[in-house]
Write an enzyme that holds these catalytic residues in place. Structure first.
Site, PDB file in Angstrom:
ATOM      1  N   HIS A   1       0.794  -1.230   0.000  1.00 54.53           N
ATOM      2  CA  HIS A   1       0.000   0.000   0.000  1.00 54.53           C
ATOM      3  C   HIS A   1       0.819   1.269   0.000  1.00 54.53           C
ATOM      4  O   HIS A   1       0.247   2.359   0.048  1.00 54.53           O
ATOM      5  CB  HIS A   1      -0.910   0.051   1.232  1.00 54.53           C
ATOM      6  CG  HIS A   1      -2.122  -0.805   1.129  1.00 54.53           C
ATOM      7  ND1 HIS A   1      -3.266  -0.402   0.494  1.00 54.53           N
ATOM      8  CD2 HIS A   1      -2.367  -2.052   1.573  1.00 54.53           C
ATOM      9  CE1 HIS A   1      -4.170  -1.357   0.563  1.00 54.53           C
ATOM     10  NE2 HIS A   1      -3.645  -2.387   1.211  1.00 54.53           N
TER      11      HIS A   1
ATOM     12  N   LYS B   1      -9.280  13.783   3.860  1.00 51.52           N
ATOM     13  CA  LYS B   1      -8.369  12.634   3.902  1.00 51.52           C
ATOM     14  C   LYS B   1      -7.471  12.843   5.108  1.00 51.52           C
ATOM     15  O   LYS B   1      -7.502  13.909   5.717  1.00 51.52           O
ATOM     16  CB  LYS B   1      -7.538  12.554   2.622  1.00 51.52           C
ATOM     17  CG  LYS B   1      -6.927  13.907   2.199  1.00 51.52           C
ATOM     18  CD  LYS B   1      -6.204  13.841   0.869  1.00 51.52           C
ATOM     19  CE  LYS B   1      -7.088  13.813  -0.344  1.00 51.52           C
ATOM     20  NZ  LYS B   1      -7.033  12.559  -1.066  1.00 51.52           N
ATOM     21  N   ARG B   2      -6.679  11.843   5.486  1.00 52.91           N
ATOM     22  CA  ARG B   2      -5.730  12.080   6.571  1.00 52.91           C
ATOM     23  C   ARG B   2      -4.841  13.285   6.249  1.00 52.91           C
ATOM     24  O   ARG B   2      -4.538  13.552   5.084  1.00 52.91           O
ATOM     25  CB  ARG B   2      -4.855  10.834   6.780  1.00 52.91           C
ATOM     26  CG  ARG B   2      -5.579   9.678   7.450  1.00 52.91           C
ATOM     27  CD  ARG B   2      -6.062  10.052   8.848  1.00 52.91           C
ATOM     28  NE  ARG B   2      -4.957  10.161   9.768  1.00 52.91           N
ATOM     29  CZ  ARG B   2      -4.688   9.292  10.745  1.00 52.91           C
ATOM     30  NH1 ARG B   2      -5.481   8.255  10.931  1.00 52.91           N
ATOM     31  NH2 ARG B   2      -3.662   9.458  11.545  1.00 52.91           N
TER      32      ARG B   2
ATOM     33  N   LYS C   1       0.148  14.584   1.111  1.00 54.27           N
ATOM     34  CA  LYS C   1      -1.167  14.865   0.533  1.00 54.27           C
ATOM     35  C   LYS C   1      -1.356  16.356   0.260  1.00 54.27           C
ATOM     36  O   LYS C   1      -2.288  16.765  -0.427  1.00 54.27           O
ATOM     37  CB  LYS C   1      -2.271  14.335   1.448  1.00 54.27           C
ATOM     38  CG  LYS C   1      -2.315  12.791   1.513  1.00 54.27           C
ATOM     39  CD  LYS C   1      -3.398  12.314   2.472  1.00 54.27           C
ATOM     40  CE  LYS C   1      -3.456  10.813   2.647  1.00 54.27           C
ATOM     41  NZ  LYS C   1      -4.270  10.120   1.627  1.00 54.27           N
TER      42      LYS C   1
ATOM     43  N   THR D   1      -8.774   6.383  -2.549  1.00 53.08           N
ATOM     44  CA  THR D   1     -10.124   5.902  -2.828  1.00 53.08           C
ATOM     45  C   THR D   1     -11.113   7.059  -2.629  1.00 53.08           C
ATOM     46  O   THR D   1     -12.201   7.034  -3.215  1.00 53.08           O
ATOM     47  CB  THR D   1     -10.530   4.746  -1.902  1.00 53.08           C
ATOM     48  OG1 THR D   1     -10.212   5.101  -0.549  1.00 53.08           O
ATOM     49  CG2 THR D   1      -9.814   3.464  -2.281  1.00 53.08           C
TER      50      THR D   1
ATOM     51  N   LYS E   1     -14.700   8.029  -4.700  1.00 55.75           N
ATOM     52  CA  LYS E   1     -16.013   8.347  -4.131  1.00 55.75           C
ATOM     53  C   LYS E   1     -16.509   9.689  -4.651  1.00 55.75           C
ATOM     54  O   LYS E   1     -17.688   9.850  -4.967  1.00 55.75           O
ATOM     55  CB  LYS E   1     -15.926   8.418  -2.599  1.00 55.75           C
ATOM     56  CG  LYS E   1     -15.466   7.143  -1.926  1.00 55.75           C
ATOM     57  CD  LYS E   1     -15.110   7.429  -0.453  1.00 55.75           C
ATOM     58  CE  LYS E   1     -14.222   6.355   0.125  1.00 55.75           C
ATOM     59  NZ  LYS E   1     -13.615   6.775   1.413  1.00 55.75           N
TER      60      LYS E   1
END
Ligand SMILES: *Cc1c(COP(=O)(O)O)cnc(C)c1O
Length: 800
Positions: free
Chosen positions: A356, A537-538, A543, A645, A649
């Site tokens: 991952h 998101k985290r 990110k 993911t 969505k």
């Protein structure tokens, strides 16, 4: 087998079911029942109808002796269960009708259910989507996880800073939980290894019991149901009565406390954190309980363990359960007398490993000292696996070894003990092949394969977005829920103005509802006619929430500089938690909240820009935000996000993506069409090139007046007047330690955001692009992903 297993039920019958459970299962009189009581009664009534297909599925698997999949994961980020189960068994509306007869509201009750938050983020949510898809596809499967007493912490903000509180989902009764005290296994730790007549025996120094709790997972239309088995730790010796009678109460309770610690908390990070010994013990606790359970089940009806791979496929969700290989080999060799080489082959044919992440800090390594102390026998077996591999591949480069430099490398262990290793998006798998496991790939060609992630359309469209689901069904009929490729049937309607108008009216209604919800949560009023621009998101440096907030500030400055300019109104919505020990991520949260307070209080902005950051992002919040988003922020440094993911969505729910060529963004862009995606930024290869310029950040900042101004404002304390130097660290990192290339991508991102505004000014173009996103996202169903796993890795057949 396509006929539903469920007998039909009327609203009146279901009302009676609820009343009966309220009385006899909850033990409450309807006159005095609270919402909690009603929710429990409703859950029990629904559960009755899940139990039938659940038993039927289990019986079929036994009678047909089907191969079973075992999905091992330290995380299952499930969220709420009630409505998802109600929808899958087709009783959502009947339940709502029955409750209405009783003066209760379905949605109010459903929203009272606490999230089961047994995971951190994407990896755990993937495991939950996969459980649901395996049930929908009739893939006989068990999920194995840990029943953490406290799941992911609850987040709140104090003066803009993240404060963590324990999440206590288990203080409420869990209607979906079936305790199985008879299914318990002894798990050992520490101790020593003995050699008796050529046979090895591990004498553990500590033991705990792993005790099973089962949760049914029912698929779409209840054609199949599987089990999620979560292990709780219990003491092997109940408590010390002698000490207790002497009055030594604390010491008497010691075994209980020690055991409870094991399944007490979820490791609160996707990447780095401490508490190493406890974490290693948790990983072994899950793995050993699972492997013992798998062998017991197999041996009930078989006696030749060499045939295990014909009946058992074990999937390791990341390296966290990578002790599955050594544990299986240990039991085969030490308990069943199978030769090591044979045991090693059996294990490899059963096991698959999903990688991952490429982030080096997230690749698990344990010191050989810790491994040897906590699991002395496993340390020997790991060394034997490594020696066997070295012998079979004499030319192997030194760094492919499992044990090196006094460390056990769990990635190499998982790779070598598996017959298939998969990445989670095309780009990620390519990087795994080229970089992370390049040499192992050469030694084992074909072992690395790709299975791009997916999300379940039942939760992320049917449940979360009933408005859009209704439009889809009206337009292309039923059946898309379990065959998401059918969404392509919407394409023919995208040129139909009435369809586009309905599509956007639904989005508008979702935004209005979410706006009310945000106002209640945060006090900030968001205009439903503005662009809802969502990054949830985290919180992590890669990110790049920082890039988003810096560009937000630049936009704010533009509005102030040209108050009569033609600005497009936006609401920037953030959501996400930082690991408790991740100081840099916490600083970014603080900055976003400070910027939000400043901008939202500025009258010069006149509602053209709002920044909203509701606390405690979780699955239920995601269900509210995804359907209300116009713009999906997927702006990670290319090469760092394995798949994502959240991106799926959002696009499925008709949000346009602004994003880099990272993870599954690449495939989303290909599928929805490059003209329906706002691409910007360096590619993964360019990122590596760019870092070779040691002054990359300085060069980028010097070339951009807006970025210079933004950094200057932060440095001067514009957003922290009470402590002007609060963000000196943030600014210094952008200038001097910008590993994630925020500065280098700033201008391209800023330009892409202007393109977003440009398209928004042409509402009809926006509507077309948004509808095409929904129409073309069918590929990203987790059903497609699970079919891939079933064919390419597990070799299992659907039972329905
Ligand atoms: C989908 C989801 C994630 C994963 O989001 P990414 O953007 O892919 O990182 C994390 N947390 C929750 C609650 C989710 O629903």
């Amino acid at each position: 087998m396509t006929t539903p297993l469920l007998p039909p039920v009327t609203i009146d019958q279901f009302r009676d079911d609820i009343l009966r459970h309220l009385t006899y299962s909850v033990g409450t009189d309807p006159e005095h029942a609270s919402s909690y009581d009603w929710r429990l009664a409703l859950s029990f009534a629904l559960r009755d109808r899940v139990v039938e297909p659940w038993f039927a599925s289990t019986r079929r698997t036994w009678t047909e002796d089907s191969k079973r999949v075992y999905y091992l994961s330290m995380e299952f980020l499930i969220g709420r269960v009630l409505e998802d189960a109600a929808i899958n068994i087709g009783l959502r509306d009947i339940a709502a009708g029955a409750l209405a007869l009783l003066g209760q509201d379905f949605t109010t009750l459903a929203e009272g259910e606490p999230d089961a938050a047994l995971g951190n983020g994407g990896l755990g949510r993937l495991a939950a989507c996969y459980m649901e898809s395996m049930a929908t596809l009739g893939c006989p499967a068990y999920g194995y996880g840990i029943r953490y007493e406290n799941g992911l912490f609850r987040q709140r903000f104090e003066s803009g800073q993240q404060v963590e509180a324990p999440e206590d989902w288990l203080t409420q009764r869990q209607p979906w939980d079936f305790e199985r005290p008879e299914s318990a296994y002894t798990i050992g730790f520490k101790g020593h290894v003995e050699n008796v007549d050529g046979r090895v025996r591990w004498i553990p120094g500590e033991t705990v019991l792993a005790s099973a709790h089962d949760m049914p997972v029912v698929g779409w239309r209840a054609n199949w149901a599987n089990t999620l088995r979560l292990w709780a730790a219990r003491p092997t010796t109940l408590f010390d009565l002698e000490r207790f009678n002497r009055g030594d109460y604390a010491a008497a309770a010691e075994p209980e406390i020690l055991a409870r610690t094991l399944s007490r908390v979820l490791y609160p990070d996707d990447t780095t954190y401490q508490g190493k010994e406890l974490r290693l013990k948790q990983e072994y606790f899950l793995t050993s309980a699972a492997i013992q359970d798998i062998l017991r089940r197999f041996l009930k009806t078989h006696d030749d363990l060499r045939q295990l791979p014909d009946k058992v496929a074990i999937q390791m969700n990341d390296t966290h359960p990578a002790l599955a290989g050594p544990e299986l080999i240990r039991l085969l060799v030490d308990h069943h007398g199978i030769a090591f080489a044979e045991a090693s082959r059996i294990a490899r044919e059963c096991l698959g490993y999903t990688n991952h992440t490429l982030l080096p800090e997230a690749l698990e390594r344990w010191s050989t000292w810790l491994m040897g102390t906590v699991l002395p026998r496993h340390m020997q077996i790991i060394e034997a696996i490594d020696a066997e591999h070295a012998q079979d591949y004499p030319a192997r480069p030194a760094h492919t070894a499992i044990v090196a430099g006094n460390e056990v490398k769990m990635g190499e262990l998982a790779f070598i003990t598996s017959h298939k290793v998969n990445g989670v998006s095309a780009l990620h798998t390519d990087l795994v092949r080229r970089n992370l496991f390049a040499d192992l790939d050469r030694l084992h060609p074909g072992r690395i394969i790709n299975e791009t992630n997916g999300v379940t359309p039942r939760r992320w469209l049917k449940l979360a977005n009933p408005g859009l689901s209704g439009l889809i069904t009206d337009t292309i009929g039923e059946g898309w829920e379990a065959d998401l490729d059918r969404l392509s049937g919407l394409e023919a309607h995208v040129e139909d103005r009435a369809f586009r108008d309905r599509f956007m009216a639904i989005k508008r209604a979702n935004k209005a509802a979410t706006s009310d919800w945000l106002a209640k949560r945060t006090g900030v009023q968001a205009d439903p006619d503005a662009i809802f621009d969502v990054q949830v998101k985290r919180i992590h440096e890669y990110k790049r929430q920082l890039l988003n907030i810096l560009q937000t500030i630049a936009q704010w400055q533009r509005i102030r500089d040209t108050p009569n300019g033609d600005h497009v109104p936006r609401v920037r919505i953030f959501g996400g938690k930082s690991a408790p020990g991740y100081a840099v991520a916490k600083e970014i949260i603080h900055l976003i909240n400070d910027v939000a307070a400043t901008i939202n209080a500025d009258p010069a902005v006149k509602g053209l820009l709002k920044v909203v950051f509701p606390a405690n992002y979780n699955v239920s919040m995601a269900e509210k935000l995804m359907p209300a988003a116009d713009l999906s922020e997927q702006i990670s440094t290319a090469g760092k996000e394995a798949s994502g993911t959240g991106n799926m969505k959002l696009s499925l729910n008709g949000a346009l993506t602004i994003g880099t060529l990272d993870g599954a963004n690449v495939e989303i862009r290909e599928r929805v069409g490059p003209e329906n995606f706002f691409l910007f930024g360096l590619t993964a290869d360019q990122v590596i090139q760019r870092r070779k310029d040691v002054d990359h950040a300085r060069h980028a900042i010097e070339a951009s007046q807006p970025l210079r101004d933004v950094l200057q404002m932060i440095a001067e304390g514009r957003f922290s007047p009470d402590q002007p130097d609060r963000y000196h660290g943030v600014v210094d990192r952008v200038w001097n330690h910008d590993y994630f290339l925020v500065a280098s991508d700033f201008t391209a991102y800023d330009d892409a955001q202007s393109q977003v505004d440009g398209v928004w000014r042409r509402p009809d173009d926006w509507a077309r692009m948004a509808a095409l996103n929904t129409a073309r996202m069918g590929f990203f169903s987790s059903d497609r992903a699970i079919r891939g796993y079933m064919n390419d890795i597990w070799s299992v057949e659907s039972a329905i």
